[in-house]
Scaffold this active site. Structure first.
Site, PDB file in Angstrom:
ATOM      1  N   ALA A  40       3.184  31.496  28.746  1.00 20.17           N
ATOM      2  CA  ALA A  40       3.583  33.128  29.900  1.00 20.17           C
ATOM      3  C   ALA A  40       4.901  32.769  29.744  1.00 20.17           C
ATOM      4  CB  ALA A  40       3.333  31.958  31.406  1.00 20.17           C
ATOM      5  N   GLN A  92      -6.478  34.941  28.380  1.00 14.09           N
ATOM      6  CA  GLN A  92      -7.450  33.752  29.484  1.00 14.09           C
ATOM      7  C   GLN A  92      -6.736  34.275  30.793  1.00 14.09           C
ATOM      8  OE1 GLN A  92      -3.975  30.995  29.732  1.00 14.09           O
ATOM      9  NE2 GLN A  92      -5.101  29.481  28.466  1.00 14.09           N
ATOM     10  N   CYS A 122      -2.195  24.772  31.898  1.00 15.27           N
ATOM     11  CA  CYS A 122      -1.139  25.004  33.085  1.00 15.27           C
ATOM     12  C   CYS A 122      -0.534  23.604  33.556  1.00 15.27           C
ATOM     13  CB  CYS A 122      -1.059  25.540  33.136  1.00 15.27           C
ATOM     14  SG  CYS A 122       0.834  26.726  33.265  1.00 15.27           S
ATOM     15  N   LYS A 164      -8.839  26.026  28.184  1.00 16.00           N
ATOM     16  CA  LYS A 164      -8.021  24.685  27.314  1.00 16.00           C
ATOM     17  C   LYS A 164      -7.489  24.117  28.425  1.00 16.00           C
ATOM     18  CE  LYS A 164      -3.490  25.316  24.768  1.00 16.00           C
ATOM     19  NZ  LYS A 164      -2.727  24.698  25.970  1.00 16.00           N
ATOM     20  N   HIS A 194      -5.183  20.157  25.155  1.00  6.26           N
ATOM     21  CA  HIS A 194      -3.858  19.572  24.706  1.00  6.26           C
ATOM     22  C   HIS A 194      -3.687  17.892  24.718  1.00  6.26           C
ATOM     23  CE1 HIS A 194       1.008  19.919  24.230  1.00  6.26           C
ATOM     24  NE2 HIS A 194       0.525  18.922  25.447  1.00  6.26           N
ATOM     25  N   ASN A 225      -3.981  21.042  20.386  1.00  4.62           N
ATOM     26  CA  ASN A 225      -3.110  21.386  20.965  1.00  4.62           C
ATOM     27  C   ASN A 225      -1.895  19.965  20.931  1.00  4.62           C
ATOM     28  OD1 ASN A 225      -1.414  23.070  23.639  1.00  4.62           O
ATOM     29  ND2 ASN A 225      -0.558  23.504  21.850  1.00  4.62           N
ATOM     30  N   GLY A 226      -0.289  20.366  20.611  1.00  2.51           N
ATOM     31  CA  GLY A 226       0.551  19.578  21.329  1.00  2.51           C
ATOM     32  C   GLY A 226       1.060  19.178  20.264  1.00  2.51           C
ATOM     33  N   ARG A 250       5.362  25.646  21.370  1.00  2.00           N
ATOM     34  CA  ARG A 250       6.734  25.774  21.298  1.00  2.00           C
ATOM     35  C   ARG A 250       7.044  26.653  19.956  1.00  2.00           C
ATOM     36  NH1 ARG A 250       8.380  21.406  24.313  1.00  2.00           N
ATOM     37  NH2 ARG A 250       6.119  20.462  23.774  1.00  2.00           N
TER      38      ARG A 250
END
Length: 390
Positions: A40, A92, A122, A164, A194, A225-226, A250
């Site tokens: 976001a 999403q 999230c 996710k 994640h 992910n992560g 990120r």
């Protein structure tokens, strides 16, 4: 002091055979198995398109609300803007009401969505306080009901649904494997996990054992992910999870060419040379122009600051420039000052002087998101100014 990249000559083990073939989600074949994570305030259309240009095979939109009264809000309309974006268009959606989520899926399909992704990952407080995002992992019946409703809404249109999530709510409540099996039975066609719990947020380290267990538990594709912040870490995540694809978040902030760097390493076992500074200058300046066009001058000059800060991180003499650009309220002056700085940098450093993998810290991401929301809240209801065209 800049971190000078040093090429590695040690070969990584060969890729699993499946990684040489496209990944299929329903009827859609993805370009490759390196994905951009939905973030976001970050992965808007200009940034997604840049990541796709620089090696990402798939990009999911920022989280879109399922609340109908917000469909016409400026923020939602921007997030739903896919003008000129190459397919597949993946959107999403987030929410807590199964039928409302189903309606949100239909709404976005009518506007061009080719894949619908459900957000159960999230960790943001404002999302979890509303029992959406990763908070849904505490309520397995509701999480499953939402998945079933969205799949049912998408099936008549031939649109696949993905999801996710995190490893669980807390270290004592890791239920990703159980949920993964249920989601597969409900018709979810790809799962991204994640490697942290909601309780962790972005702190600590991601763990891959749970992702590996999810991969073993289901037959649908699983995406890891992560903490995938460098080509070497991408290989480690693949080795430890056996995942069908990797999702980078990120680490792409300020270095969207990380996707091509990872692809080069996975296929050759060696580090790709850093991009030419003159080339990065072109990418960044073109990105900002598209950013200004989407947001208009008032919001664009403000929301561009976080991207500029990530690009400038660690560069010589950039701190004073970043402070000036954070106070600049004219997008043309912001663009030109950055262009001049990067031109000078290219003369001193022919290759980009900061190594891939210098991801912003979690606190920096939260700060950027807060700044984004503040500027959105204070922006006019419509974009009053024409976008800058330096």
């Amino acid at each position: 002091m800049p971190i000078a990249p040093t090429p590695s000559h040690s070969l990584a083990p060969p890729l699993p055979p499946a990684w040489h073939a496209p990944l299929q989600i329903g009827p859609i074949a993805l370009a490759n198995r390196l994905f951009v994570a939905p973030m976001a305030g970050v992965t808007d259309r200009p940034f997604r398109m840049l990541c796709r240009q620089l090696g990402a095979g798939y990009a999911v939109s920022e989280m879109v609300t399922s609340q109908p009264h917000l469909y016409r809000s400026l923020k939602t309309s921007r997030r739903a803007n896919h003008e000129g974006e190459p397919g597949p268009i993946a959107v999403q959606i987030a929410g807590t009401d199964a039928q409302m989520m189903a309606e949100a899926a239909r709404y976005n399909i009518e506007r061009g969505a080719q894949i619908i992704d459900i957000n159960m990952g999230c960790p943001a407080k404002k999302v979890c306080n509303a029992w959406a995002g990763s908070a849904l992992m505490q309520n397995e019946p509701l999480a499953l009901a939402i998945a079933q409703a969205v799949v049912a809404a998408c099936q008549p249109h031939g649109v696949p649904v993905t999801l996710k999530m995190r490893t669980g709510w807390s270290a004592r409540h890791k239920n990703a494997v159980a949920l993964a099996r249920a989601f597969e039975q409900a018709g979810i066609q790809m799962l991204t996990v994640h490697g942290r719990t909601r309780e962790q947020g972005y702190k600590g380290q991601a763990e891959y054992d749970t992702i590996a267990a999810v991969k073993q538990a289901v037959r649908i594709p699983v995406v890891a992910n992560g903490d995938i912040t460098s080509p070497e870490k991408a290989w480690q995540a693949l080795q430890r999870t056996g995942a069908d694809a990797l999702m980078i978040g990120r680490a792409a902030q300020g270095a969207p060419w990380i996707f091509s760097a990872i692809a080069h390493y996975l296929h050759t076992g060696t580090q790709a040379p850093p991009p030419a500074t003159a080339q990065v200058r072109q990418w960044l300046l073109a990105h900002l122009l598209e950013h200004y066009r989407l947001y208009g001058e008032y919001s664009g000059v403000r929301t561009a600051r976080k991207h500029i800060g990530w690009y400038l991180r660690g560069l010589p003499g950039s701190q004073a420039l970043r402070q000036r650009l954070n106070q600049e309220e004219d997008c043309q002056r912001q663009w030109q000052q950055l262009a001049d700085y990067l031109q000078e940098l290219a003369g001193q450093w022919p290759q980009w002087p900061v190594a891939v993998g210098s991801a912003p810290a979690a606190d920096d991401e939260a700060e950027a998101q807060n700044a984004f929301e503040a500027s959105e809240a204070s922006s006019p209801a419509i974009s009053a100014c024409a976008p800058c065209r330096p």
